[in-house]
Design a protein around this motif. Structure first.
Motif, PDB file in Angstrom:
ATOM      1  N   ASP A   7       0.846  -1.183   0.000  1.00  0.00           N
ATOM      2  CA  ASP A   7       0.000   0.000   0.000  1.00  0.00           C
ATOM      3  C   ASP A   7       0.890   1.244   0.000  1.00  0.00           C
ATOM      4  O   ASP A   7       2.039   1.206   0.480  1.00  0.00           O
ATOM      5  CB  ASP A   7      -0.912   0.020   1.225  1.00  0.00           C
ATOM      6  N   TYR A   8       0.355   2.343  -0.520  1.00  0.00           N
ATOM      7  CA  TYR A   8       1.140   3.567  -0.672  1.00  0.00           C
ATOM      8  C   TYR A   8       0.307   4.759  -0.227  1.00  0.00           C
ATOM      9  O   TYR A   8      -0.824   4.933  -0.695  1.00  0.00           O
ATOM     10  CB  TYR A   8       1.561   3.703  -2.139  1.00  0.00           C
ATOM     11  N   HIS A  16       1.253  13.356  10.447  1.00  0.00           N
ATOM     12  CA  HIS A  16       0.517  12.378   9.647  1.00  0.00           C
ATOM     13  C   HIS A  16       1.396  11.157   9.360  1.00  0.00           C
ATOM     14  O   HIS A  16       0.972  10.006   9.523  1.00  0.00           O
ATOM     15  CB  HIS A  16       0.066  13.037   8.340  1.00  0.00           C
ATOM     16  N   ALA A  17       2.656  11.413   8.970  1.00  0.00           N
ATOM     17  CA  ALA A  17       3.577  10.319   8.669  1.00  0.00           C
ATOM     18  C   ALA A  17       3.852   9.477   9.903  1.00  0.00           C
ATOM     19  O   ALA A  17       3.922   8.235   9.826  1.00  0.00           O
ATOM     20  CB  ALA A  17       4.877  10.886   8.109  1.00  0.00           C
ATOM     21  N   LEU A  18       3.978  10.123  11.051  1.00  0.00           N
ATOM     22  CA  LEU A  18       4.262   9.382  12.286  1.00  0.00           C
ATOM     23  C   LEU A  18       3.093   8.490  12.689  1.00  0.00           C
ATOM     24  O   LEU A  18       3.298   7.361  13.156  1.00  0.00           O
ATOM     25  CB  LEU A  18       4.598  10.360  13.414  1.00  0.00           C
ATOM     26  N   HIS A  19       1.878   8.990  12.515  1.00  0.00           N
ATOM     27  CA  HIS A  19       0.707   8.165  12.827  1.00  0.00           C
ATOM     28  C   HIS A  19       0.632   6.964  11.884  1.00  0.00           C
ATOM     29  O   HIS A  19       0.347   5.840  12.315  1.00  0.00           O
ATOM     30  CB  HIS A  19      -0.571   9.003  12.743  1.00  0.00           C
ATOM     31  N   LEU A  20       0.892   7.202  10.603  1.00  0.00           N
ATOM     32  CA  LEU A  20       0.894   6.094   9.642  1.00  0.00           C
ATOM     33  C   LEU A  20       1.965   5.074   9.984  1.00  0.00           C
ATOM     34  O   LEU A  20       1.741   3.855   9.914  1.00  0.00           O
ATOM     35  CB  LEU A  20       1.127   6.636   8.233  1.00  0.00           C
ATOM     36  N   LEU A  21       3.127   5.571  10.380  1.00  0.00           N
ATOM     37  CA  LEU A  21       4.240   4.686  10.720  1.00  0.00           C
ATOM     38  C   LEU A  21       3.926   3.868  11.968  1.00  0.00           C
ATOM     39  O   LEU A  21       4.195   2.662  12.019  1.00  0.00           O
ATOM     40  CB  LEU A  21       5.506   5.524  10.934  1.00  0.00           C
ATOM     41  N   ALA A  22       3.342   4.512  12.953  1.00  0.00           N
ATOM     42  CA  ALA A  22       2.988   3.807  14.187  1.00  0.00           C
ATOM     43  C   ALA A  22       1.918   2.756  13.932  1.00  0.00           C
ATOM     44  O   ALA A  22       1.985   1.640  14.455  1.00  0.00           O
ATOM     45  CB  ALA A  22       2.514   4.812  15.242  1.00  0.00           C
ATOM     46  N   GLY A  24       1.352   1.248  11.100  1.00  0.00           N
ATOM     47  CA  GLY A  24       1.861   0.190  10.228  1.00  0.00           C
ATOM     48  C   GLY A  24       2.836  -0.745  10.888  1.00  0.00           C
ATOM     49  O   GLY A  24       3.093  -1.853  10.386  1.00  0.00           O
ATOM     50  N   GLY A  25       3.440  -0.292  12.012  1.00  0.00           N
ATOM     51  CA  GLY A  25       4.384  -1.146  12.721  1.00  0.00           C
ATOM     52  C   GLY A  25       5.628  -1.441  11.889  1.00  0.00           C
ATOM     53  O   GLY A  25       6.060  -0.632  11.059  1.00  0.00           O
ATOM     54  N   ASP A  26       6.191  -2.625  12.104  1.00  0.00           N
ATOM     55  CA  ASP A  26       7.428  -3.002  11.414  1.00  0.00           C
ATOM     56  C   ASP A  26       7.226  -3.197   9.911  1.00  0.00           C
ATOM     57  O   ASP A  26       8.206  -3.272   9.152  1.00  0.00           O
ATOM     58  CB  ASP A  26       8.007  -4.289  12.013  1.00  0.00           C
ATOM     59  N   LEU A  41      13.565  -3.030  -2.699  1.00  0.00           N
ATOM     60  CA  LEU A  41      12.235  -3.538  -3.050  1.00  0.00           C
ATOM     61  C   LEU A  41      12.300  -4.405  -4.306  1.00  0.00           C
ATOM     62  O   LEU A  41      11.708  -5.492  -4.359  1.00  0.00           O
ATOM     63  CB  LEU A  41      11.263  -2.373  -3.275  1.00  0.00           C
ATOM     64  N   ASN A  42      13.018  -3.914  -5.300  1.00  0.00           N
ATOM     65  CA  ASN A  42      13.088  -4.646  -6.563  1.00  0.00           C
ATOM     66  C   ASN A  42      13.765  -6.004  -6.413  1.00  0.00           C
ATOM     67  O   ASN A  42      13.409  -6.965  -7.104  1.00  0.00           O
ATOM     68  CB  ASN A  42      13.816  -3.810  -7.620  1.00  0.00           C
ATOM     69  N   PHE A  43      14.731  -6.082  -5.524  1.00  0.00           N
ATOM     70  CA  PHE A  43      15.396  -7.363  -5.268  1.00  0.00           C
ATOM     71  C   PHE A  43      14.666  -8.172  -4.189  1.00  0.00           C
ATOM     72  O   PHE A  43      15.127  -9.243  -3.805  1.00  0.00           O
ATOM     73  CB  PHE A  43      16.843  -7.132  -4.854  1.00  0.00           C
ATOM     74  N   ARG A  44      13.570  -7.621  -3.707  1.00  0.00           N
ATOM     75  CA  ARG A  44      12.758  -8.250  -2.659  1.00  0.00           C
ATOM     76  C   ARG A  44      13.546  -8.521  -1.388  1.00  0.00           C
ATOM     77  O   ARG A  44      13.256  -9.460  -0.633  1.00  0.00           O
ATOM     78  CB  ARG A  44      12.096  -9.536  -3.189  1.00  0.00           C
ATOM     79  N   MET A  45      14.543  -7.668  -1.154  1.00  0.00           N
ATOM     80  CA  MET A  45      15.279  -7.711   0.109  1.00  0.00           C
ATOM     81  C   MET A  45      14.529  -6.932   1.185  1.00  0.00           C
ATOM     82  O   MET A  45      14.837  -7.034   2.369  1.00  0.00           O
ATOM     83  CB  MET A  45      16.683  -7.140  -0.090  1.00  0.00           C
ATOM     84  N   ALA A  46      13.564  -6.120   0.767  1.00  0.00           N
ATOM     85  CA  ALA A  46      12.648  -5.424   1.682  1.00  0.00           C
ATOM     86  C   ALA A  46      11.230  -5.719   1.215  1.00  0.00           C
ATOM     87  O   ALA A  46      10.946  -5.663   0.008  1.00  0.00           O
ATOM     88  CB  ALA A  46      12.921  -3.928   1.673  1.00  0.00           C
ATOM     89  N   ARG A  47      10.356  -6.016   2.170  1.00  0.00           N
ATOM     90  CA  ARG A  47       8.975  -6.380   1.826  1.00  0.00           C
ATOM     91  C   ARG A  47       7.976  -5.635   2.718  1.00  0.00           C
ATOM     92  O   ARG A  47       7.183  -6.257   3.436  1.00  0.00           O
ATOM     93  CB  ARG A  47       8.772  -7.889   1.977  1.00  0.00           C
ATOM     94  N   PRO A  48       7.973  -4.307   2.680  1.00  0.00           N
ATOM     95  CA  PRO A  48       7.006  -3.565   3.500  1.00  0.00           C
ATOM     96  C   PRO A  48       5.593  -3.717   2.947  1.00  0.00           C
ATOM     97  O   PRO A  48       5.395  -3.845   1.735  1.00  0.00           O
ATOM     98  CB  PRO A  48       7.486  -2.122   3.391  1.00  0.00           C
ATOM     99  N   SER A  49       4.636  -3.697   3.846  1.00  0.00           N
ATOM    100  CA  SER A  49       3.239  -3.731   3.410  1.00  0.00           C
ATOM    101  C   SER A  49       2.714  -2.323   3.146  1.00  0.00           C
ATOM    102  O   SER A  49       1.687  -2.145   2.505  1.00  0.00           O
ATOM    103  CB  SER A  49       2.370  -4.410   4.471  1.00  0.00           C
ATOM    104  N   LEU A  50       3.444  -1.297   3.646  1.00  0.00           N
ATOM    105  CA  LEU A  50       3.012   0.088   3.487  1.00  0.00           C
ATOM    106  C   LEU A  50       4.223   0.983   3.245  1.00  0.00           C
ATOM    107  O   LEU A  50       5.203   0.929   3.995  1.00  0.00           O
ATOM    108  CB  LEU A  50       2.279   0.565   4.745  1.00  0.00           C
TER     109      LEU A  50
END
Length: 295
Positions: A7-8, A16-22, A24-26, A41-50
């Motif tokens: 999600d983006y 606003h960013a801090l609330h979103l970060l809190a 979303g968690g890890d 992201l492209n190498f899928r070494m990071a897989r954030p949901s947000l």
């Protein structure tokens, strides 16, 4: 490769960013320039949901001088570090190093906050900001935290920024009068990751003796490294070529560069020794007033 789905959200303020970060968690990540995160992201070494985009947050790209400190917003692009008059006049070491960062396209997008949060051991900005004794201000919903650069950089790609924190500002004290500084690095091609690099700062008294010295290196280990033993050799000295050569040799004594296809550990250590010596010579030259400036 393509990144996994996520999600983006575009944040319109730090709060606003801090609330979103809190919320979303890890699984939530901040994105600004994206020059470090997008490849992961492209190498899928990071897989954030947000992904939380902070590019439109007002005030995070400001550069201002407050008393004897230059405060640099975390969204300040690498290219701006090279062209800002405030930085050029008060912190010339910073634009000198920023000019070595990758290529113009990357410098146009990459940010100072992103570089520090990414904590790449081969990055230029952590090394010079360690030499400049800078600190960052990180914010979370719990409040602000002031973190010296030496405590921010933990290991390769590991910083002490907590999952719910955002770097919002970098504060850099202005060096005292009669201070000279220099940065240099070596890579196979300009823009490639450096095989080694060094930043040096010296402050001289009215008699030309060294009252303060700072030497930091990149490529010598898992993070930017300050060479305290080498610095101590320079204090109270006249910084002759012999003094400088001895300090450069001491600077690399305990370094453990990783051998790569571009050079063995011993080779990289010798590159760093040469760059420490070279930057110290340049720093002393810049700290020594010319006859014209003394008139």
């Amino acid at each position: 490769m393509k990144p996994p789905s996520f999600d983006y959200v575009v944040a319109d303020s730090v709060e606003h960013a801090l609330h979103l970060l809190a919320d979303g968690g890890d699984d939530a990540k901040i994105i600004a320039g994206g020059q470090s995160l997008v490849p992961l992201l492209n190498f899928r070494m990071a897989r954030p949901s947000l992904l939380i985009d902070i590019n439109r947050v007002p005030g995070l790209a400001n550069i201002k001088k407050v008393d004897q400190t230059v405060k640099i917003g975390a969204l300040t692009r690498h290219a701006k570090l090279i062209t800002s008059n405030t930085i050029l006049q008060n912190l010339p070491l910073l634009p000198e190093a920023a000019a070595w960062i990758a290529h113009p396209q990357i410098r146009t997008r990459g940010t100072i906050g992103g570089s520090l949060a990414h904590a790449d051991a081969a990055a230029e900005l952590p090394v010079v900001l360690l030499a400049l004794d800078a600190h960052v201000t990180a914010m979370s919903l719990r409040g602000e935290r002031r973190i010296p650069i030496k405590d921010l950089l933990v290991s390769h790609f590991v910083s002490s920024i907590l999952p719910d924190e955002i770097i919002v500002e970098v504060s850099v004290p202005m060096p005292p009068a009669r201070t000279g500084a220099a940065f240099d690095e070596f890579s196979r091609r300009h823009g490639d990751y450096a095989i080694g690099g060094a930043a040096s700062m010296v402050t001289l008294d009215d008699h030309g003796r060294c009252v303060s010295a700072r030497i930091t290196v990149l490529g010598g280990g898992s993070t930017a490294i300050r060479c305290n033993d080498a610095e101590s050799l320079l204090i109270d000295g006249e910084l002759t070529t012999t003094d400088i050569a001895a300090a450069a040799k001491t600077a690399v004594n305990d370094l453990e560069p990783v051998s790569t296809v571009h050079g063995t550990s011993a080779y990289r250590r010798e590159v760093i020794r040469t760059l420490v010596e070279r930057t110290l010579i340049q720093a002393v030259h810049r700290a020594t007033p010319t006859m014209e400036s003394m008139d």
